[in-house]
Design an enzyme around this catalytic site. Structure first.
Site, PDB file in Angstrom:
ATOM      1  N   LYS A   1       7.032  10.515   4.111  1.00 19.51           N
ATOM      2  CA  LYS A   1       6.179   9.354   4.437  1.00 19.51           C
ATOM      3  C   LYS A   1       6.895   8.047   4.073  1.00 19.51           C
ATOM      4  O   LYS A   1       6.929   7.120   4.887  1.00 19.51           O
ATOM      5  CB  LYS A   1       4.848   9.484   3.683  1.00 19.51           C
ATOM      6  CG  LYS A   1       3.848   8.398   4.003  1.00 19.51           C
ATOM      7  CD  LYS A   1       2.439   8.866   3.772  1.00 19.51           C
ATOM      8  CE  LYS A   1       2.030   8.946   2.323  1.00 19.51           C
ATOM      9  NZ  LYS A   1       1.920   7.616   1.664  1.00 19.51           N
TER      10      LYS A   1
ATOM     11  N   ARG B   1      -4.179  13.539  -1.405  1.00 18.77           N
ATOM     12  CA  ARG B   1      -3.484  14.415  -2.366  1.00 18.77           C
ATOM     13  C   ARG B   1      -4.476  15.191  -3.246  1.00 18.77           C
ATOM     14  O   ARG B   1      -4.186  16.299  -3.678  1.00 18.77           O
ATOM     15  CB  ARG B   1      -2.487  13.608  -3.194  1.00 18.77           C
ATOM     16  CG  ARG B   1      -1.451  12.914  -2.298  1.00 18.77           C
ATOM     17  CD  ARG B   1      -0.139  12.637  -2.960  1.00 18.77           C
ATOM     18  NE  ARG B   1       0.646  11.720  -2.135  1.00 18.77           N
ATOM     19  CZ  ARG B   1       1.401  12.083  -1.101  1.00 18.77           C
ATOM     20  NH1 ARG B   1       1.511  13.356  -0.764  1.00 18.77           N
ATOM     21  NH2 ARG B   1       2.069  11.192  -0.397  1.00 18.77           N
TER      22      ARG B   1
ATOM     23  N   ARG C   1      -7.358  -1.869  -3.497  1.00 20.15           N
ATOM     24  CA  ARG C   1      -6.117  -1.731  -4.286  1.00 20.15           C
ATOM     25  C   ARG C   1      -5.440  -3.088  -4.523  1.00 20.15           C
ATOM     26  O   ARG C   1      -5.561  -3.991  -3.709  1.00 20.15           O
ATOM     27  CB  ARG C   1      -5.180  -0.733  -3.579  1.00 20.15           C
ATOM     28  CG  ARG C   1      -5.825   0.645  -3.487  1.00 20.15           C
ATOM     29  CD  ARG C   1      -4.959   1.627  -2.767  1.00 20.15           C
ATOM     30  NE  ARG C   1      -3.697   1.860  -3.473  1.00 20.15           N
ATOM     31  CZ  ARG C   1      -2.686   2.558  -2.960  1.00 20.15           C
ATOM     32  NH1 ARG C   1      -2.803   3.083  -1.747  1.00 20.15           N
ATOM     33  NH2 ARG C   1      -1.584   2.730  -3.643  1.00 20.15           N
TER      34      ARG C   1
ATOM     35  N   GLY D   1      -1.002   1.863   1.522  1.00 17.15           N
ATOM     36  CA  GLY D   1      -0.513   0.840   0.602  1.00 17.15           C
ATOM     37  C   GLY D   1       0.915   0.421   0.938  1.00 17.15           C
ATOM     38  O   GLY D   1       1.267  -0.761   0.856  1.00 17.15           O
TER      39      GLY D   1
ATOM     40  N   ARG E   1       9.802   3.200   6.292  1.00 17.04           N
ATOM     41  CA  ARG E   1      10.987   2.326   6.270  1.00 17.04           C
ATOM     42  C   ARG E   1      11.785   2.469   7.550  1.00 17.04           C
ATOM     43  O   ARG E   1      12.374   1.493   8.030  1.00 17.04           O
ATOM     44  CB  ARG E   1      11.831   2.661   5.039  1.00 17.04           C
ATOM     45  CG  ARG E   1      11.150   2.160   3.751  1.00 17.04           C
ATOM     46  CD  ARG E   1      11.607   2.909   2.544  1.00 17.04           C
ATOM     47  NE  ARG E   1      11.077   2.373   1.296  1.00 17.04           N
ATOM     48  CZ  ARG E   1       9.874   2.639   0.783  1.00 17.04           C
ATOM     49  NH1 ARG E   1       9.026   3.420   1.428  1.00 17.04           N
ATOM     50  NH2 ARG E   1       9.506   2.115  -0.376  1.00 17.04           N
TER      51      ARG E   1
ATOM     52  N   ARG F   1      -6.894   8.562  -9.485  1.00 14.17           N
ATOM     53  CA  ARG F   1      -6.546   9.997  -9.483  1.00 14.17           C
ATOM     54  C   ARG F   1      -6.743  10.657 -10.841  1.00 14.17           C
ATOM     55  O   ARG F   1      -6.853  11.884 -10.918  1.00 14.17           O
ATOM     56  CB  ARG F   1      -5.104  10.197  -8.985  1.00 14.17           C
ATOM     57  CG  ARG F   1      -5.001   9.962  -7.481  1.00 14.17           C
ATOM     58  CD  ARG F   1      -3.628  10.218  -6.923  1.00 14.17           C
ATOM     59  NE  ARG F   1      -3.671  10.133  -5.461  1.00 14.17           N
ATOM     60  CZ  ARG F   1      -2.639   9.858  -4.684  1.00 14.17           C
ATOM     61  NH1 ARG F   1      -1.446   9.661  -5.220  1.00 14.17           N
ATOM     62  NH2 ARG F   1      -2.769   9.810  -3.376  1.00 14.17           N
TER      63      ARG F   1
ATOM     64  N   ASP G   1       3.321  10.746  -7.139  1.00 12.43           N
ATOM     65  CA  ASP G   1       2.373  11.261  -6.141  1.00 12.43           C
ATOM     66  C   ASP G   1       2.096  12.756  -6.322  1.00 12.43           C
ATOM     67  O   ASP G   1       1.194  13.300  -5.683  1.00 12.43           O
ATOM     68  CB  ASP G   1       2.896  10.993  -4.730  1.00 12.43           C
ATOM     69  CG  ASP G   1       2.919   9.503  -4.407  1.00 12.43           C
ATOM     70  OD1 ASP G   1       2.175   8.740  -5.050  1.00 12.43           O
ATOM     71  OD2 ASP G   1       3.688   9.099  -3.514  1.00 12.43           O
TER      72      ASP G   1
ATOM     73  N   LYS H   1      -4.199   4.291  -7.204  1.00 11.25           N
ATOM     74  CA  LYS H   1      -3.705   4.928  -5.983  1.00 11.25           C
ATOM     75  C   LYS H   1      -4.869   5.006  -4.982  1.00 11.25           C
ATOM     76  O   LYS H   1      -5.849   4.300  -5.108  1.00 11.25           O
ATOM     77  CB  LYS H   1      -3.114   6.303  -6.309  1.00 11.25           C
ATOM     78  CG  LYS H   1      -1.837   6.223  -7.144  1.00 11.25           C
ATOM     79  CD  LYS H   1      -0.706   5.560  -6.373  1.00 11.25           C
ATOM     80  CE  LYS H   1       0.544   5.397  -7.205  1.00 11.25           C
ATOM     81  NZ  LYS H   1       1.573   4.598  -6.541  1.00 11.25           N
TER      82      LYS H   1
HETATM   83  C1  S3P Z   1       5.701   4.513  -2.180  1.00 10.50           C
HETATM   84  C2  S3P Z   1       5.804   4.186  -3.506  1.00 10.50           C
HETATM   85  C3  S3P Z   1       4.867   4.667  -4.534  1.00 10.50           C
HETATM   86  C4  S3P Z   1       4.076   5.873  -4.046  1.00 10.50           C
HETATM   87  C5  S3P Z   1       3.551   5.688  -2.658  1.00 10.50           C
HETATM   88  C6  S3P Z   1       4.681   5.434  -1.683  1.00 10.50           C
HETATM   89  C7  S3P Z   1       6.672   3.914  -1.240  1.00 10.50           C
HETATM   90  O1  S3P Z   1       3.969   3.625  -4.861  1.00 10.50           O
HETATM   91  O2  S3P Z   1       3.016   6.165  -4.925  1.00 10.50           O
HETATM   92  O3  S3P Z   1       2.838   6.822  -2.232  1.00 10.50           O
HETATM   93  O4  S3P Z   1       6.789   4.404  -0.104  1.00 10.50           O
HETATM   94  O5  S3P Z   1       7.346   2.952  -1.621  1.00 10.50           O
HETATM   95  P1  S3P Z   1       4.388   2.469  -5.903  1.00 10.50           P
HETATM   96  O6  S3P Z   1       5.683   1.929  -5.469  1.00 10.50           O
HETATM   97  O7  S3P Z   1       3.317   1.423  -5.861  1.00 10.50           O
HETATM   98  O8  S3P Z   1       4.442   3.148  -7.236  1.00 10.50           O
END
Ligand code: S3P
Length: 435
Positions: free
Chosen positions: A22, A389, A122, A94, A27, A347, A316, A343
């Site tokens: 993911k 999750r 969030r 997020g 990216r 969680r 995660d 999250k």
């Molecule tokens: C992610 C970074 C993590 C992760 C999220 C995906 C990412 O969050 O928990 O599921 O793709 O950069 P944080 O960077 O806020 O810790």
């Protein structure tokens, strides 16, 4: 709202290829959209979160074609995005909202971002703060606790050096992406290393980054080259079957083509410390990311302590590690993981509540959880709380139950692992969908 009934099926056997990572998928879409030319992406996660990212770029004038075997992104270069006509919908994601804020901060136009009820709760201030320091104007408008619009008014940006207050790849990436648009040099400093997919992909696309001793620096005025990319399988998705296999009875599972970037492999180290016989085979590299096939077999696990620098490397995976802990001998302690509270759901609270229904003694703490094992799992009606999750963790736990359990509200699984229940079935799981 969809529920599933999961019947006991302690033996999981076979071979699967989990969907694309993911984080890497987001990216790949973002950086391809900002590249000069056309990129073909294979193995991209077609989950709702990544579709939200694709939707945002379409609204910003980027053509993205989706075929059954590939996604083609027609990059417009760093300066080619068009002002959006509508609010950009980030859904549950997020990563989409935070990284888009970084990209949009340096555009010569105004954008508005929103998401679903979970995302709208969030914290975004953690990203807004450094972007404001760079010169962007960012405001939040709230109609209620679950309705929010983040307005990003792009401005000419100046480079800053920013020390991350929490280990977060999302904040780090947002600042680095904004740095591509800022004058001079932009740097971020992290106390504890978080996932480095942005850095790897930027370098792969020809952007010069200086990385040393927890500092990453980028200079403006660099362009990104379009290139075809293959996305590795998601270790965060593989985690459900690594644990499902380890806590099963005579299970043996081979997970093919899983990304094993060292900033993500905390789960493998913890499961090994718990006694799980994990094998990593056929190690190779694709698109600047290490990949391997992972084999797991059932075993009696022992408790572990999960804390410190390990946390960002498995953040995660903590919900599914709670299930491993519940099957393990002794009390597993998770600490330094207050980020779990912000999250997709809280969680810590969700796992404390659901472990209780499973018949497991668990105690939530401000920054972690204690899980006492080994427990005899009970059947129950487990609630996802709309967190993918949590839903998948409870489904794996239910395979070890004494009779059928239900997992409620499993639509959320679509965000990261759309074929999770099909793959569980292909390994011998017994699942019925209810509507
Ligand atoms: C992610 C970074 C993590 C992760 C999220 C995906 C990412 O969050 O928990 O599921 O793709 O950069 P944080 O960077 O806020 O810790």
């Amino acid at each position: 709202m969809k529920n599933v009934r999961v019947h006991p099926a302690p033996t999981l056997k076979g071979e699967i290829q989990v969907p694309g990572d993911k984080s890497v998928s987001h990216r790949a879409v973002m950086l391809s959209a900002l590249s000069e030319g056309v990129s073909t992406l294979r193995g991209l996660l077609m989950g709702e979160d990544v579709l939200s990212t694709i939707g945002c770029f379409r609204e910003l004038g980027v053509q993205v074609e989706i075929f059954p075997d590939r996604v083609v992104v027609h990059g417009v270069g760093l300066k080619g995005l068009r002002p959006p006509q509508r609010v950009l919908d980030c859904g549950n994601s997020g990563t989409t909202m935070r990284l888009m804020m970084g990209i949009l901060a340096g555009q010569p136009f105004e954008s508005r971002l929103t998401g679903d009820a979970s995302l709208n709760r969030r914290p975004m201030e953690r990203v807004a703060k450094p972007l404001r320091e760079m010169g962007a104007q960012i405001e939040e408008f709230r109609a209620s606790e679950t309705e929010r619009v983040v307005k990003v008014t792009g401005r000419p940006l100046r480079g800053i050096h920013y020390k991350l207050p929490v280990a977060s790849a999302q904040i780090k990436s947002a600042v680095l992406l904004a740095g591509l648009y800022a004058s001079g040099e932009t740097g971020v400093e992290e106390g504890t290393a978080s996932r480095d997919h942005s850095e790897r992909m930027l370098r792969h696309k020809g952007v010069a980054l200086e990385i040393s001793g927890g500092r990453i620096r980028v200079r403006s005025g660099q362009s990104l080259k379009a290139e075809d990319l293959e996305i590795p399988g998601d270790i965060s998705s593989a985690a459900f079957f690594l644990v499902g296999g380890a806590i099963g009875k005579d299970s043996q599972i081979l997970l093919k083509n899983v990304g094993v970037n060292p900033t993500r492999t905390g789960i493998l180290e913890v499961l090994q410390a718990m006694g799980a016989p994990l094998e990593s085979l056929n190690l190779r590299e694709i698109g600047g990311e290490p990949v391997a096939d992972l084999r797991v077999r059932s075993v009696s696990l022992r408790a572990a302590r999960i804390a410190g620098a390990l946390i960002p490397r498995l953040i995660d995976e903590i919900p599914i590690l709670c299930i491993a802990a519940a099957a393990a001998q002794g009390t597993t302690e998770v600490r330094d993981a207050a980020e779990l509270r912000v999250k997709e759901t809280d969680r810590i609270a969700a796992m404390e509540r659901e472990l209780g229904k499973l018949g497991v003694k668990a105690r939530g703490l401000p920054d972690g959880i204690d899980v006492a094992g080994p427990a005899t799992f009970q059947a129950g009606d487990f609630e996802s709380g709309t967190d993918h999750r949590v839903a998948m963790s409870m489904a794996i736990a239910a395979t070890r139950g004494p009779k059928a359990s239900r997992v409620l509200d499993v639509d959320c699984v679509q965000t990261s692992y759309p074929n999770f229940f099909e793959q569980l079935q292909s390994l011998g799981g017994k699942v019925e969908l209810e509507s």
